[in-house]
Design an enzyme around this catalytic site. Structure first.
Site, mmCIF file in Angstrom:
data_model
loop_
_atom_site.group_PDB
_atom_site.id
_atom_site.type_symbol
_atom_site.label_atom_id
_atom_site.label_comp_id
_atom_site.label_asym_id
_atom_site.label_seq_id
_atom_site.Cartn_x
_atom_site.Cartn_y
_atom_site.Cartn_z
ATOM 1 N N LEU A 113 0.825 -1.203 0.000
ATOM 2 C CA LEU A 113 0.000 0.000 0.000
ATOM 3 C C LEU A 113 0.860 1.255 0.000
ATOM 4 O O LEU A 113 1.768 1.386 0.796
ATOM 5 C CB LEU A 113 -0.874 -0.011 1.264
ATOM 6 C CG LEU A 113 -1.729 1.225 1.454
ATOM 7 C CD1 LEU A 113 -2.787 1.321 0.390
ATOM 8 C CD2 LEU A 113 -2.342 1.225 2.836
ATOM 9 N N ASP A 114 0.542 2.194 -0.856
ATOM 10 C CA ASP A 114 1.203 3.505 -0.893
ATOM 11 C C ASP A 114 2.698 3.411 -1.173
ATOM 12 O O ASP A 114 3.442 4.340 -0.898
ATOM 13 C CB ASP A 114 1.005 4.276 0.434
ATOM 14 C CG ASP A 114 -0.470 4.498 0.734
ATOM 15 O OD1 ASP A 114 -1.276 4.362 -0.183
ATOM 16 O OD2 ASP A 114 -0.782 4.800 1.892
ATOM 17 N N GLU A 115 3.142 2.290 -1.715
ATOM 18 C CA GLU A 115 4.578 2.163 -1.931
ATOM 19 C C GLU A 115 4.973 1.891 -3.369
ATOM 20 O O GLU A 115 6.120 1.606 -3.651
ATOM 21 C CB GLU A 115 5.165 1.084 -1.007
ATOM 22 C CG GLU A 115 5.066 1.484 0.438
ATOM 23 C CD GLU A 115 5.950 0.663 1.347
ATOM 24 O OE1 GLU A 115 6.611 -0.269 0.849
ATOM 25 O OE2 GLU A 115 5.956 0.958 2.545
#
Lengths: 278, 278, 278, 278
Positions: free
Chosen positions: A222-224
């Site tokens: 997530l978000d990476e």
């Protein structure tokens, strides 16, 4: 008017690659209009993108390049044309609406095949534009069950990119692996600041003077994923976190729209956890 | 030409505060040129700043305001004048040099009393400008011993603000409590992203498209004081982390210089872990 | 929950005006949440805006302020509420579409009463949102005749602001005087650069590295009204003028939307040919 | 460590140019690290820049390229090395000071051979840095006479670029033709807005919300040379024109410094009245 194509190549770096690629293009009647080339010296990888025109044979060029560059090369050669996208959203209209308006006025080089949402609320907007709206609620379902239902719908479409226009659920690695480097997400913060839930509240609590948004390819974490585009706006002490959220919508939709445009124009390379944008 | 003053007031909010403050000013011959007022509704605190002129008695206005606003009020009333600053630095010249040039050309409303550094290298720059340079090496000293030496020097100066112009050592809470809300630091990232060491390397590894700098008041926790000013510049895949570092110097020095100017003009209020900038 | 109001005052400057205004507010049970005040020293004019709440009588406060401030004062006191707007456009959908989407998702504190256009093309978009579309072609009409037809339609509506969302015809001073300081235009350049026709072509020919957009109140002279908001984006040598035009649409719609929000929140004062934005 | 070179080529466009250039490089042991190529389709001109390394013969490559590309081609091939600059200024220290500090801290890939000024005032700054300062007053001289004196001094130096760091006199075409595409000027406005004298006063009078600065190559016409770099900062109604001027200094020096860096890295092509920046 000659046909217009995009060619993208990436492969392990070695001497003479520009020469090799340009030779194949030249000998197969392709004229380079503009090109960019970059070598990631840290990872010894070569990236090349060109806009070409000419009366060419795609398969012939691909074959010759493949022979010259070896099995570790990624070679992409395609006529410039509209791509197919599916948009996933939850409750907020701004990012979705921006894409719908661009699509309406023929500014988006894409066909919107369908919209998917875990909420019904945006169907009233999507209907106006005569695009199929798939309402797939997640209530009472495990994450795996919900994603299976989504995949079942998506399988009907020939998709170049899935756009997460404020789709507020986390996608599992199992889901993502169906669409590697094909899912573009907009995160409502200036990553890596404020990862996770309610970044505007986090930003308000920290007292920042600038907030931002980040569009990235979705990978397992997530978000990476690799960042495609970022932008910011200025805020001050008079902003509540809801004011930040409201102001942030303008930058969210713009950043997502810019990232989507870059993807649709084949300007994005994935290089590990980073992008190269030509 | 009338004398020009700045007044800053903050106190618990209640009804009629603008009226009360403006009455005291009016009845004591102070004319308001510009004012801003803000109530932090979350914490019920009132903030007021005005630029005033007139033939006034500072002590008289302070006394009357104090009576009206109560013991919880902070009242600051001062003629506009040059403030005294001390600059601390380590090895890099850009932020220090920017302040020195501004000082040389009389653009900075401050007297630079001295420069302190744990390295000798910048003395050759500082000497050019006839400002005392205190070289206080930290080699072989505990952090407490080093800070004691610094404090010993600082005590000789009547200081309004200490400017950390890329001073690359962490200050202890014990040191900081000597200069509460008087130490301005420049951090070479867009906080809260990339807290800690080598933010440019972190930014490079994350593949961000924007880097930034943050000026903040120093409190007990590293990189966590109230933010005064932030700004950003765009980068792309062609930037190594050293390129980012080099490009970042321009934004570091500009952000620090902006924050310092705001402080010198008495435009900064501290409100818990945030600032209010009028 | 107390009622929330906005008060705006501007009048010739003299001593004690903040005191006078805040006294009237205090004595009439209005509590100031936030206020800003500015004196234009060049023209000796005082500007004051506050957000207040309380159980107040609007007419009573207006009367008392009017007595204190004299006949040259402009006094505006109004409950915070949705304003009424009419949008005029020509052929381009982006700025109009942005406002429609904001309106759809209830982010715009305004009722869109109607859309007017000299072309029919955008009616298919407007119809989706159930807003009246007045197609008023200018073909075969003098400018005066065309504007008379428009005015005839506009007279049916109680309008706070007219928004020119890429309305590509010049309005005459005779038309404008019907809506003084009520018409907001978006100009597709960074004024005063590239006044007049096809600013993107002008920008391309000049080889600029930044393009912009400007939202301004419309007065008698084309492109010369008080500027409310401006923003920019970066371009480079790879942009044709059509690329600039396409990229510029994002900044045009954002700037117009920001200016409209400022106007809807009563944050804009007109000060001769300039604005004061609180 | 291999030697590092920059190659720049521009010539009339035709098919196969990337192939031709890369073949010559390949066959002469030059390895391309990064390259960009652009065709100005309007003017049918090809631009190519690459960073290369290898154990090469410059003259050999130049000769072969020249044969392949014809007499209309500009070919530049040079080892990466420090360039020589002379700075001209008048009274303001900020742009000059910024370059001096960068030079002091070895961030500028250039040798500053000398400073020239029509005023004496900045000699006290320049002396600190042990750089020759030529004070060449223009009082009592015609423009031609003054420029002749300047040229007389300049002829002693082997100059790559002349940097006008707020040199506030117009240079005649006769002067400029001695240094074609070698004079970089900073103009204190966002060109083409506010051409000519006192742009900050013009900006103040127009009530703009953004001011900027423009670095450009100097050609025959004042403020009309090819633009290399531009940037902006936000202002508001509280800024007097002197505040704008003061705030503008930060952006002036940053833009000039960016443009100079681009020039020193051989990233600037001149294309008629525009630049191509790779």
């Amino acid at each position: 008017m000659l046909n217009s194509y995009i060619i993208k190549v990436d492969c392990p770096d070695r001497k003479g690659l520009v020469y090799d690629v340009s030779m194949v293009l030249y000998e197969n009647d392709a004229n380079i209009i503009t090109n960019r080339e970059f070598v990631d010296l840290e990872n010894r990888r070569f990236f090349f993108r060109a806009e070409i025109n000419g009366d060419i044979s795609v398969s012939c060029i691909e074959e010759k390049l493949s022979k010259k560059l070896g099995y570790e090369a990624n070679i992409y050669l395609s006529q410039r044309k509209r791509k197919n996208i599916v948009i996933m959203c939850t409750k907020e209209a701004h990012a979705l609406g921006d894409i719908l308006i661009k699509h309406y006025s023929n500014e988006l080089n894409a066909n919107i095949l369908a919209i998917l949402s875990n909420y019904e609320i945006l169907s009233s907007l999507v209907e106006k534009f005569d695009i199929p709206y798939h309402f797939i609620p997640n209530e009472g379902l495990s994450r795996a069950e919900h994603e299976e239902k989504i995949l079942h719908v998506l399988k009907n479409y020939d998709i170049n990119y899935i756009v997460l226009a404020k789709y507020m659920r986390i996608l599992t690695p199992e889901f993502v692996k169906n669409y590697p480097n094909k899912i573009i997400n907009i995160h409502h913060s200036f990553l890596p600041a404020f990862i996770g839930a309610n970044p505007y509240k986090q930003a308000y609590n920290r007292g920042v003077k600038i907030i931002g948004a980040t569009a990235h390819m979705v990978n397992d974490n997530l978000d990476e994923g690799p960042i495609i585009s970022q932008d910011i706006i200025r805020v001050d002490h008079t902003y509540s976190w809801r004011d930040m959220q409201k102001a942030g919508k303008n930058v969210e939709k713009t950043v997502l729209s810019n990232a989507l445009t870059l993807a649709l124009e084949d300007k994005v390379f994935i290089n590990g956890n980073k992008t190269i944008i030509f």
